[in-house]
Design a protein around this motif. Structure first.
Motif, mmCIF file in Angstrom:
data_model
loop_
_atom_site.group_PDB
_atom_site.id
_atom_site.type_symbol
_atom_site.label_atom_id
_atom_site.label_comp_id
_atom_site.label_asym_id
_atom_site.label_seq_id
_atom_site.Cartn_x
_atom_site.Cartn_y
_atom_site.Cartn_z
ATOM 1 N N GLY A 262 -0.410 5.908 -5.360
ATOM 2 C CA GLY A 262 0.409 4.704 -5.506
ATOM 3 C C GLY A 262 1.902 4.982 -5.586
ATOM 4 O O GLY A 262 2.661 4.165 -6.115
ATOM 5 N N ARG A 263 2.320 6.092 -5.048
ATOM 6 C CA ARG A 263 3.721 6.503 -5.230
ATOM 7 C C ARG A 263 4.715 5.551 -4.555
ATOM 8 O O ARG A 263 5.884 5.488 -4.971
ATOM 9 N N ALA A 264 4.270 4.801 -3.540
ATOM 10 C CA ALA A 264 5.180 3.816 -2.929
ATOM 11 C C ALA A 264 5.709 2.861 -4.000
ATOM 12 O O ALA A 264 6.880 2.466 -3.964
ATOM 13 N N GLY A 265 4.855 2.512 -4.947
ATOM 14 C CA GLY A 265 5.288 1.618 -6.024
ATOM 15 C C GLY A 265 6.316 2.273 -6.933
ATOM 16 O O GLY A 265 7.301 1.642 -7.331
ATOM 17 N N ASP A 266 6.092 3.543 -7.265
ATOM 18 C CA ASP A 266 7.066 4.265 -8.103
ATOM 19 C C ASP A 266 8.429 4.340 -7.411
ATOM 20 O O ASP A 266 9.479 4.147 -8.041
ATOM 21 N N LEU A 267 8.389 4.648 -6.109
ATOM 22 C CA LEU A 267 9.651 4.817 -5.369
ATOM 23 C C LEU A 267 10.429 3.511 -5.291
ATOM 24 O O LEU A 267 11.647 3.480 -5.529
ATOM 25 N N LEU A 268 9.735 2.420 -4.952
ATOM 26 C CA LEU A 268 10.422 1.127 -4.822
ATOM 27 C C LEU A 268 10.932 0.634 -6.171
ATOM 28 O O LEU A 268 12.040 0.088 -6.271
ATOM 29 N N ALA A 269 10.128 0.836 -7.207
ATOM 30 C CA ALA A 269 10.541 0.398 -8.547
ATOM 31 C C ALA A 269 11.823 1.126 -8.962
ATOM 32 O O ALA A 269 12.751 0.522 -9.511
ATOM 33 N N ALA A 270 11.862 2.437 -8.689
ATOM 34 C CA ALA A 270 13.045 3.219 -9.057
ATOM 35 C C ALA A 270 14.248 2.844 -8.200
ATOM 36 O O ALA A 270 15.374 2.713 -8.703
ATOM 37 N N GLN A 271 14.019 2.655 -6.905
ATOM 38 C CA GLN A 271 15.127 2.360 -5.988
ATOM 39 C C GLN A 271 15.808 1.043 -6.320
ATOM 40 O O GLN A 271 17.040 0.941 -6.270
ATOM 41 N N TYR A 272 15.006 0.026 -6.678
ATOM 42 C CA TYR A 272 15.577 -1.307 -6.864
ATOM 43 C C TYR A 272 15.611 -1.767 -8.325
ATOM 44 O O TYR A 272 16.088 -2.876 -8.605
ATOM 45 N N GLY A 273 15.088 -0.948 -9.240
ATOM 46 C CA GLY A 273 15.080 -1.346 -10.644
ATOM 47 C C GLY A 273 14.192 -2.551 -10.898
ATOM 48 O O GLY A 273 14.510 -3.429 -11.694
ATOM 49 N N TYR B 287 0.855 -1.194 0.000
ATOM 50 C CA TYR B 287 0.000 0.000 0.000
ATOM 51 C C TYR B 287 0.886 1.237 0.000
ATOM 52 O O TYR B 287 2.119 1.128 0.014
ATOM 53 N N THR B 288 0.281 2.396 -0.054
ATOM 54 C CA THR B 288 1.014 3.666 -0.030
ATOM 55 C C THR B 288 0.652 4.407 1.244
ATOM 56 O O THR B 288 -0.518 4.502 1.600
ATOM 57 N N ASP B 289 1.659 4.932 1.907
ATOM 58 C CA ASP B 289 1.442 5.639 3.166
ATOM 59 C C ASP B 289 1.395 7.150 2.931
ATOM 60 O O ASP B 289 1.426 7.608 1.793
ATOM 61 N N GLY B 290 1.353 7.898 4.020
ATOM 62 C CA GLY B 290 1.148 9.353 3.938
ATOM 63 C C GLY B 290 2.114 10.069 3.011
ATOM 64 O O GLY B 290 3.294 9.729 2.950
ATOM 65 N N LEU B 291 1.570 11.043 2.277
ATOM 66 C CA LEU B 291 2.335 11.834 1.307
ATOM 67 C C LEU B 291 3.124 10.962 0.332
ATOM 68 O O LEU B 291 4.282 11.244 0.015
ATOM 69 N N GLY B 292 2.510 9.890 -0.106
ATOM 70 C CA GLY B 292 3.103 9.065 -1.161
ATOM 71 C C GLY B 292 4.349 8.320 -0.748
ATOM 72 O O GLY B 292 5.221 8.069 -1.578
#
Ligand code: FMN
Length: 92
Positions: free
Chosen positions: A49-60, A10-15
């Motif tokens: 859904g920014r948690a997904g964007d962040l994790l995808a970018a962080q780990y490729g 899921y996505t937490d506060g402020l993406g």
């Protein structure tokens, strides 16, 4: 984790990435084959859904789908298609 898997977070506060997911991924990112994220569009386009964007970018790792509420048939189809593309021999 000791075998390949898909992460559904899921996505937490402020993406942001939920802290428990952050900890989990630090330890298990290497076997993660794709990310599905839930969120809510009420938080605004940039944060949805920014948690997904962040994790995808962080780990490729590929971001497979963003899901809101119960999701849509298109979400289900995209996730199922991706699942079979990774685990061709598997059946649901
Ligand atoms: C405190 C709080 C902050 C949240 N922040 C975001 C956010 O920044 N972006 C987003 O897409 N969803 C956000 N959400 C929504 C959650 O990601 C959502 O509740 C979760 O994906 C589960 O979906 P559901 O509530 O429809 O079951 C937030 C929810 C809470 C309770």
């Amino acid at each position: 984790m000791d075998e390949p898997y898909l992460l559904f977070t899921y996505t937490d506060g402020l993406g942001s990435v939920p802290p428990i997911v952050d900890q989990f991924m630090t330890a298990n990112f290497d076997l993660c084959k794709g990310i599905i994220v839930s969120g809510n569009r009420n938080f605004g386009h940039a944060f949805f859904g920014r948690a997904g964007d962040l994790l995808a970018a962080q780990y490729g790792i590929p971001l497979i789908e963003k899901v809101e509420m119960r999701g849509t048939p298109a979400n289900y189809e995209a996730i199922t298609d991706y699942y079979y593309s990774i685990w061709k021999e598997a059946s649901i």
